[in-house]
Design an enzyme around this catalytic site. Structure first.
Site, PDB file in Angstrom:
ATOM      1  N   THR A  78       8.957  -6.303   1.249  1.00 32.27           N
ATOM      2  CA  THR A  78       8.358  -5.059   1.354  1.00 32.27           C
ATOM      3  C   THR A  78       6.910  -5.629   0.875  1.00 32.27           C
ATOM      4  OG1 THR A  78       9.480  -3.248   1.142  1.00 32.27           O
ATOM      5  CG2 THR A  78       6.888  -2.939   1.390  1.00 32.27           C
ATOM      6  N   ASN A  99       8.234  -8.115  -4.650  1.00 32.82           N
ATOM      7  CA  ASN A  99       7.505  -7.171  -4.633  1.00 32.82           C
ATOM      8  C   ASN A  99       7.496  -7.227  -6.122  1.00 32.82           C
ATOM      9  OD1 ASN A  99       7.967  -6.007  -2.503  1.00 32.82           O
ATOM     10  ND2 ASN A  99      10.183  -4.688  -3.197  1.00 32.82           N
ATOM     11  N   ARG A 162       1.507  -0.426  -2.213  1.00 39.59           N
ATOM     12  CA  ARG A 162       1.340  -1.885  -1.081  1.00 39.59           C
ATOM     13  C   ARG A 162       2.146  -1.902   0.228  1.00 39.59           C
ATOM     14  NH1 ARG A 162       6.919  -0.591  -3.300  1.00 39.59           N
ATOM     15  NH2 ARG A 162       8.641  -1.699  -2.173  1.00 39.59           N
TER      16      ARG A 162
END
Ligand SMILES: [Zn+2]
Length: 546
Positions: A78, A99, A162
């Site tokens: 992600t 991440n 994020r």
């Protein structure tokens, strides 16, 4: 001429002029970037017949779709995904290599959007140490702000911090969801106090309202023919409900599934994200000034749902059917707020996802799970045997092995030889397909294949000493459900659709990468490329001049 007919002529001239301006405006009022967390390109086709006219189907029908768009690096997570879409380059350059990742200097792990120098504004303390500072290059949103001497406004919104902070860049505003308070929040990187519109939004207490209901399927359950049986042994479950079948009575599940954070693993997380997006547009008056503004929306819930239930579940299908309706509403809202063709939309994803291993095995497709704790133990045994007793392995994470460089130096060992030994050693484990040394990745320049993908995700300063590549269908997770991260098609192949202002209608099966999105926007908007951008503009889209 009578005054009344003169009036009519003036009115009609004004009307014609207005109509021309609508399609040929020199710039869009707003760019809306949509990232659907974990969305495969496949979902565009698979559920097409059941999608409404005005959601995904409208984007595909009236916009321009790149049907063969891919992530062009490993690992497909992600943080790297959002950073790569918005910077137009890969982790080797923008520095968001996972991440979380191991940092030798700290002998610990850092979080991609973590920043210990800032604290929470609204929300709770634990969710507040967030900023884009670990991202080393500018984003398309940064460049938009610079292009107008910061008169353009940029807002990023997502459930995941994020998913908001990286797209909003270094110069934009970002708001994310705090599970413990159920509020949208920011950090002192951005503001010292929440804007009034965010406070007002939080006062509406929407998460509580969404979670007071059951998650039922939108349509009769036997119509979900694209998915496997709702009750099965493959999917993960919520704590307190041992089966994988609908309905999910959310009030009963809240307490043992993260309280208000439960909304993340339901389609209502998408609704909440858009509620916040509407509030941001109105609160910041986005797209209502003289400059082009930018709203970056990331839907995090499809990822939470996909991890737990997998890509072939009724839960996932229902999530996309519901998201489609939300998208239809959103596009209608953009029409009425800005006028058709006065706004520019792109839609993509931050990575795809693998099938659930046990489901693939049940269909005789090769797949498996790698126990990374077991691998780490084996590596420690091997290095002790090879080089004598010592803490030779500093860390194993993200399918990378970090060696203890200080110890190697102290004992006078050749680091490159050690890397080679380990790369050879790990090939004995089922599920590990290939292993590459950092020395090779630093020395060579790979232009194609998996080595290229690995190199595009490899950062000379931050990455490990040995990079392992799993076999297709294999996951390095042992929990129920599934994940992503590889360079195989199920993880790399994602939607790239442009729609709206100056976008021609069409589609292409030409290969393109998600790092092409930001350069395409640069060309369309007539602004600088993000400073590290390595992708190229998608020509059928950016070459059109109306
Ligand atoms: Zn993701």
């Amino acid at each position: 001429m009578k005054i009344s007919s003169l009036f009519l002529i003036i009115v009609s001239v004004l009307t014609i002029h207005h109509a021309t301006a609508q399609t040929g405006a020199p710039k869009p009022k707003i760019v809306v970037g949509i990232v659907v967390d974990q969305m495969r390109q496949e979902y565009i086709y698979k559920f097409q017949e059941r999608y409404a006219d005005g959601g995904f189907n409208r984007l595909v029908r009236e916009g321009y779709m790149m049907k063969n768009a891919h992530y062009n690096y490993i690992p497909t997570y992600t943080g790297p995904g959002h950073a790569s879409v918005y910077t137009g380059t890969t982790p080797s350059t923008h520095g968001i290599i996972g991440n979380d990742w191991f940092v030798r200097k700290l002998n610990g792990t850092i979080y991609c959007a973590g920043d210990s120098t800032v604290s929470n504004v609204g929300g709770s303390l634990n969710s507040g140490q967030i900023s884009p500072r670990n991202m080393l290059t500018t984003t398309i949103t940064d460049e938009l702000r610079f292009s107008s001497n910061k008169r353009s406004k940029v807002v990023g919104v997502a459930i995941k911090d994020r998913g908001a902070a990286l797209p909003a860049g270094h110069l934009g505003d970002a708001y994310w969801f705090d599970a413990s308070t159920g509020e949208f929040m920011t950090s002192t990187y951005y503001y010292n106090e929440l804007p009034d519109w965010v406070k007002e939004f939080n006062n509406r207490r929407l998460p509580e309202a969404y979670l007071s209901q059951s998650w039922q399927t939108l349509y009769p359950i036997d119509s979900y023919i694209q998915s496997i049986e709702d009750t099965n042994d493959f999917e993960g479950t919520f704590t307190g409900k041992e089966t994988t079948d609908f309905p999910y009575h959310l009030p009963d599940l809240m307490e043992s599934n993260g309280g208000l954070g439960l909304i993340s693993t339901t389609p209502f997380g998408n609704s909440l994200t858009l509620d916040m997006a509407y509030a941001a547009i109105e609160g910041e008056q986005l797209g209502m000034g003289d400059e082009t503004d930018f709203l970056a929306v990331s839907f995090s819930s499809p990822d939470y749902i996909g991890h737990k239930f997998g890509p072939t579940s009724v839960e996932l299908e229902d999530n996309y059917l519901r998201l489609d309706l939300e998208l239809e509403k959103f596009l209608n809202y953009l029409d009425s707020t800005y006028g058709e063709n006065e706004y520019l939309v792109f839609l993509t994803a931050d990575h795809g996802v693998a099938e659930i291993v046990e489901y693939m095995q049940s269909e005789n497709v090769p797949a498996g799970r790698l126990n990374s704790r077991f691998i780490t133990t084996q590596l420690k045994g091997f290095t002790n045997q090879m080089y004598g007793e010592g803490e030779w392995i500093s860390n194993v994470s993200n399918e990378q092995i970090y060696l203890n460089k200080d110890l190697a130096k102290e004992k006078g060992l050749d680091l490159e030889e050690m890397q080679k030994d380990l790369a050879e050693f790990v090939l004995r484990f089922d599920g590990i397909k290939e292993a590459y040394t950092a020395s090779d990745l630093k020395r060579m320049s790979y232009t194609e294949g998996r080595k290229h993908l690995l190199q595009m995700g490899f950062n000379h300063k931050a990455s490990g000493d040995v990079m392992m590549v799993l076999e297709p269908g294999w996951l390095s997770s042992t929990w129920k459900g599934t994940t992503h991260g590889t360079g195989f098609n199920y993880d790399t192949h994602v939607p790239v659709i442009f729609y709206g202002w100056n976008v021609p209608q069409g589609e292409s099966a030409a290969y393109c990468t998600i790092t092409d999105i930001a350069p395409t926007l640069s060309m369309m908007l007539g602004i600088r490329l993000p400073n590290g951008a390595s992708g190229s503009p998608i020509l059928p889209i950016s070459d059109i001049k109306q």
